[in-house]
Design a protein around this motif. Structure first.
Motif, PDB file in Angstrom:
ATOM      1  N   ARG A   6     -11.287  -1.400   6.612  1.00 43.87           N
ATOM      2  CA  ARG A   6     -10.167  -1.943   5.939  1.00 43.87           C
ATOM      3  C   ARG A   6      -8.880  -1.358   6.458  1.00 43.87           C
ATOM      4  NH1 ARG A   6     -14.300  -1.774   0.973  1.00 43.87           N
ATOM      5  NH2 ARG A   6     -15.260  -4.097   1.213  1.00 43.87           N
ATOM      6  N   ALA A   7      -8.914  -0.079   6.968  1.00 42.53           N
ATOM      7  CA  ALA A   7      -7.699   0.770   7.395  1.00 42.53           C
ATOM      8  C   ALA A   7      -7.143  -0.029   8.612  1.00 42.53           C
ATOM      9  CB  ALA A   7      -7.946   1.971   7.696  1.00 42.53           C
ATOM     10  N   GLY A   8      -8.115  -0.406   9.519  1.00 40.59           N
ATOM     11  CA  GLY A   8      -7.913  -1.401  10.636  1.00 40.59           C
ATOM     12  C   GLY A   8      -7.263  -2.492  10.394  1.00 40.59           C
ATOM     13  N   ASP A   9      -7.559  -3.276   9.223  1.00 35.97           N
ATOM     14  CA  ASP A   9      -7.111  -4.353   8.817  1.00 35.97           C
ATOM     15  C   ASP A   9      -5.585  -4.095   8.099  1.00 35.97           C
ATOM     16  OD1 ASP A   9      -6.910  -7.350   8.063  1.00 35.97           O
ATOM     17  OD2 ASP A   9      -7.907  -6.645   6.042  1.00 35.97           O
ATOM     18  N   GLU A  10      -5.505  -3.125   7.472  1.00 39.79           N
ATOM     19  CA  GLU A  10      -4.083  -2.810   6.907  1.00 39.79           C
ATOM     20  C   GLU A  10      -3.088  -2.522   8.061  1.00 39.79           C
ATOM     21  OE1 GLU A  10      -3.073  -3.238   3.898  1.00 39.79           O
ATOM     22  OE2 GLU A  10      -4.832  -3.665   2.699  1.00 39.79           O
ATOM     23  N   MET A  11      -3.740  -2.039   9.117  1.00 44.67           N
ATOM     24  CA  MET A  11      -2.587  -1.499  10.075  1.00 44.67           C
ATOM     25  C   MET A  11      -2.445  -2.836  10.931  1.00 44.67           C
ATOM     26  SD  MET A  11      -4.288   1.631  12.200  1.00 44.67           S
ATOM     27  CE  MET A  11      -2.976   1.646  13.622  1.00 44.67           C
ATOM     28  N   SER A  12      -3.156  -3.744  10.810  1.00 41.27           N
ATOM     29  CA  SER A  12      -3.097  -5.057  11.705  1.00 41.27           C
ATOM     30  C   SER A  12      -1.753  -5.786  11.534  1.00 41.27           C
ATOM     31  CB  SER A  12      -4.464  -5.917  11.863  1.00 41.27           C
ATOM     32  OG  SER A  12      -4.434  -6.601  10.683  1.00 41.27           O
ATOM     33  N   THR A  50     -11.908   2.542  -1.250  1.00 41.42           N
ATOM     34  CA  THR A  50     -11.638   2.211   0.327  1.00 41.42           C
ATOM     35  C   THR A  50     -10.512   1.266   0.484  1.00 41.42           C
ATOM     36  OG1 THR A  50     -13.269   0.431   0.264  1.00 41.42           O
ATOM     37  CG2 THR A  50     -14.105   2.977   0.862  1.00 41.42           C
ATOM     38  N   PHE A  51     -10.327   0.328  -0.349  1.00 42.97           N
ATOM     39  CA  PHE A  51      -9.192  -0.536  -0.405  1.00 42.97           C
ATOM     40  C   PHE A  51      -7.899   0.007  -0.528  1.00 42.97           C
ATOM     41  CE2 PHE A  51     -12.542  -3.499  -1.162  1.00 42.97           C
ATOM     42  CZ  PHE A  51     -12.152  -4.750  -0.575  1.00 42.97           C
ATOM     43  N   SER A  52      -7.772   1.078  -1.549  1.00 45.37           N
ATOM     44  CA  SER A  52      -6.568   1.751  -2.010  1.00 45.37           C
ATOM     45  C   SER A  52      -6.354   2.837  -0.681  1.00 45.37           C
ATOM     46  CB  SER A  52      -6.905   2.585  -3.166  1.00 45.37           C
ATOM     47  OG  SER A  52      -6.951   1.301  -4.212  1.00 45.37           O
ATOM     48  N   CYS A  94       3.523   5.073  -2.977  1.00 41.03           N
ATOM     49  CA  CYS A  94       3.370   5.621  -4.387  1.00 41.03           C
ATOM     50  C   CYS A  94       2.365   4.862  -5.200  1.00 41.03           C
ATOM     51  CB  CYS A  94       4.745   5.443  -5.239  1.00 41.03           C
ATOM     52  SG  CYS A  94       5.920   6.922  -4.657  1.00 41.03           S
ATOM     53  N   THR A  95       2.560   3.581  -5.039  1.00 39.94           N
ATOM     54  CA  THR A  95       1.528   2.628  -5.406  1.00 39.94           C
ATOM     55  C   THR A  95       0.096   2.719  -4.919  1.00 39.94           C
ATOM     56  OG1 THR A  95       3.213   1.069  -6.031  1.00 39.94           O
ATOM     57  CG2 THR A  95       0.964   0.204  -5.987  1.00 39.94           C
ATOM     58  N   ALA A  96      -0.015   3.072  -3.726  1.00 38.61           N
ATOM     59  CA  ALA A  96      -1.394   3.200  -3.097  1.00 38.61           C
ATOM     60  C   ALA A  96      -1.961   4.688  -3.700  1.00 38.61           C
ATOM     61  CB  ALA A  96      -1.122   3.353  -1.819  1.00 38.61           C
ATOM     62  N   VAL A  97      -1.200   5.815  -3.693  1.00 39.91           N
ATOM     63  CA  VAL A  97      -1.487   6.983  -4.179  1.00 39.91           C
ATOM     64  C   VAL A  97      -1.986   6.983  -5.700  1.00 39.91           C
ATOM     65  CG1 VAL A  97      -0.918   9.248  -4.652  1.00 39.91           C
ATOM     66  CG2 VAL A  97      -0.259   8.165  -2.604  1.00 39.91           C
ATOM     67  N   SER A  98      -1.226   6.045  -6.318  1.00 42.93           N
ATOM     68  CA  SER A  98      -1.667   5.950  -7.946  1.00 42.93           C
ATOM     69  C   SER A  98      -3.017   5.307  -7.976  1.00 42.93           C
ATOM     70  CB  SER A  98      -0.379   5.346  -8.623  1.00 42.93           C
ATOM     71  OG  SER A  98      -0.779   5.099 -10.074  1.00 42.93           O
ATOM     72  N   VAL A 109      -1.521   2.156 -11.013  1.00 42.45           N
ATOM     73  CA  VAL A 109      -2.599   2.274 -12.128  1.00 42.45           C
ATOM     74  C   VAL A 109      -3.202   0.897 -12.809  1.00 42.45           C
ATOM     75  CG1 VAL A 109      -2.683   3.092 -14.503  1.00 42.45           C
ATOM     76  CG2 VAL A 109      -1.613   4.532 -12.888  1.00 42.45           C
ATOM     77  N   GLY A 110      -2.436  -0.189 -12.571  1.00 41.72           N
ATOM     78  CA  GLY A 110      -3.011  -1.521 -12.942  1.00 41.72           C
ATOM     79  C   GLY A 110      -3.858  -2.036 -11.654  1.00 41.72           C
ATOM     80  N   GLU A 111      -3.238  -1.877 -10.503  1.00 46.47           N
ATOM     81  CA  GLU A 111      -3.790  -2.741  -9.285  1.00 46.47           C
ATOM     82  C   GLU A 111      -4.995  -1.920  -8.981  1.00 46.47           C
ATOM     83  OE1 GLU A 111      -2.696  -3.708  -4.715  1.00 46.47           O
ATOM     84  OE2 GLU A 111      -1.261  -2.371  -5.722  1.00 46.47           O
ATOM     85  N   GLY A 112      -5.268  -0.898  -8.824  1.00 42.28           N
ATOM     86  CA  GLY A 112      -6.568  -0.290  -8.413  1.00 42.28           C
ATOM     87  C   GLY A 112      -7.737  -0.483  -9.315  1.00 42.28           C
ATOM     88  N   PRO A 113      -7.524  -0.148 -10.576  1.00 40.56           N
ATOM     89  CA  PRO A 113      -8.827  -0.558 -11.470  1.00 40.56           C
ATOM     90  C   PRO A 113      -8.880  -2.094 -11.527  1.00 40.56           C
ATOM     91  CG  PRO A 113      -7.420   1.115 -12.304  1.00 40.56           C
ATOM     92  CD  PRO A 113      -6.788   0.616 -11.197  1.00 40.56           C
TER      93      PRO A 113
END
Length: 392
Positions: free
Chosen positions: A18-24, A141-143, A258-262, A314-318
């Motif tokens: 998924r990190a590779g996908d997000e990099m692509s 792992t997505f976040s 910030c959103t990803a860390v949250s 906080v909304g997106e991750g959960p």
């Protein structure tokens, strides 16, 4: 003695892929602009690798469900996806742009393997009683990928050039191959439920029926797709939001960080207490949090914009963790992969639609675009409750 497959292997493989996908995505944008010298070429590559996921998801899921060794099929899909990225890089500037985009389209057909296709195999790895915590860890792992992938792509492009970022994204996906290849086989009783003579078309139809006729699954899918449309609008607006709030469009990428860390922190808390709130409740309530975040961002005030980015996480991750939990709970065993990959395809389509709508709106008025996205999140919450009312 055969070595036991561990949850750590599953998570490491998922995080790498998924990190590779997000990099692509960022890497293709950067290399398209660097080689072609045109934002049009760059956006064409990204659009090509994204738009075909809507077609590839259901088909890939059906093939995974029919396979006695879904892990090996998943590994082949990952290998082809990584190879496709390298072929795009090699063809760019050497072949006509139309052919390069066509390669991107064919590569994008396999995109759902990195998200829904992988997550659908989780019940083969952990027993049912450990699924809630394992599901929350999988969602993390997505976040993590959304946090690390774009940042790594930008850093490599700056230090070594844009082509290096594409190669690195393919390498990360390749790193996940052993974890996919060694996934446990399907249980015998699961395979017995799938008639060997059943046509692929019949399986595809059964998967669509499972999503549309299972009410908890249908309402979770609809709400998440509508919500993802709003997220697509938000992300499209971040460069303009960074410029308005902080004086630089580049600051918009920090808002996404910030959103990803949250989101990662929220899912870490959820993993410790996975049964505290019902997944169905999280899905609709998370859309309200996202609506609040979008209203805060529309003010343009720097402090409120940062608060909005944190609230969005906080909304997106959960929400993602809850959606995966509902899919695991409601999906028929013989159609599980198809439900996951089709759901991923629908979300990608919703995201692309939101991004397309937000561009012209934000150019005309950024607050209007952000408030419209907030309205979309409210529609997502309403759609969930309309389905719930219909079940009474």
């Amino acid at each position: 003695m055969k070595r036991r497959y561990t949850m750590g292997s599953f998570l490491a493989g998922a995080a790498a892929a998924r990190a590779g996908d997000e990099m692509s995505g960022p890497a293709l944008l950067l290399v398209g602009y660097a080689v072609g010298g045109s934002a049009t070429e760059a956006s064409a590559l990204l659009a090509g690798i994204t738009v075909s996921a809507a077609v590839g998801g259901p088909l890939l899921g059906a093939l995974l469900d029919r396979s006695p060794r879904p892990g090996r099929l998943l590994a082949r899909a990952l290998a082809l996806y990584g190879t496709g990225l390298v072929l795009i890089l090699l063809s760019l500037g050497r072949l006509p742009l139309e052919l390069t985009v066509l390669i991107a389209v064919f590569t994008g057909l396999l995109g759902p393997a990195l998200s829904g296709g992988w997550t659908a195999q989780l019940p083969r790895v952990v027993p049912r009683e450990r699924m809630p915590r394992a599901n929350a860890l999988d969602a993390m792992t997505f976040s993590l990928a959304s946090l690390v992938g774009p940042a790594l792509a930008g850093a490599l492009a700056h230090l070594l050039g844009a082509p290096a970022a594409v190669v690195a994204s393919a390498a990360l996906i390749a790193f996940a191959l052993p974890a996919a290849w060694t996934l446990p086989m399907g249980r015998d009783r699961d395979r017995d439920k799938t008639p060997s003579a059943a046509s692929l078309t019949a399986d595809l139809a059964a998967g669509i029926r499972a999503i549309t006729r299972t009410r908890p699954l249908a309402r979770a899918t609809l709400a998440s797709v509508v919500s993802c449309t709003g997220l697509g609008m938000l992300i499209t607006c971040t460069p303009l939001l960074g410029e308005r709030a902080f004086g630089s469009a580049a600051e918009g990428t920090l808002l996404l960080t910030c959103t990803a860390v949250s989101a990662l922190a929220a899912n870490a808390v959820l993993a410790r207490r996975p049964r505290t709130i019902a997944p169905d409740t999280i899905i609709w309530s998370s859309t309200l949090l996202l609506a609040v975040a979008l209203v805060l961002s529309a003010t343009g005030h720097p402090v409120l914009v940062v608060a909005a980015a944190l609230t969005a996480g906080v909304g997106e991750g959960p929400q993602l963790a809850a959606l995966l939990a509902v899919r695991h709970r409601e999906s028929p065993e013989r159609l599980r992969s198809q439900v996951f990959t089709t759901g991923a395809s629908l979300k990608i389509t919703g995201f692309a639609l939101g991004a397309a709508v937000a561009g012209p709106l934000a150019t005309h008025s950024l607050p209007t675009a952000l408030l419209t996205a907030a309205g979309v999140q409210l529609v997502a919450a309403l759609s969930f409750h309309v389905f719930r009312a219909g079940s009474c």
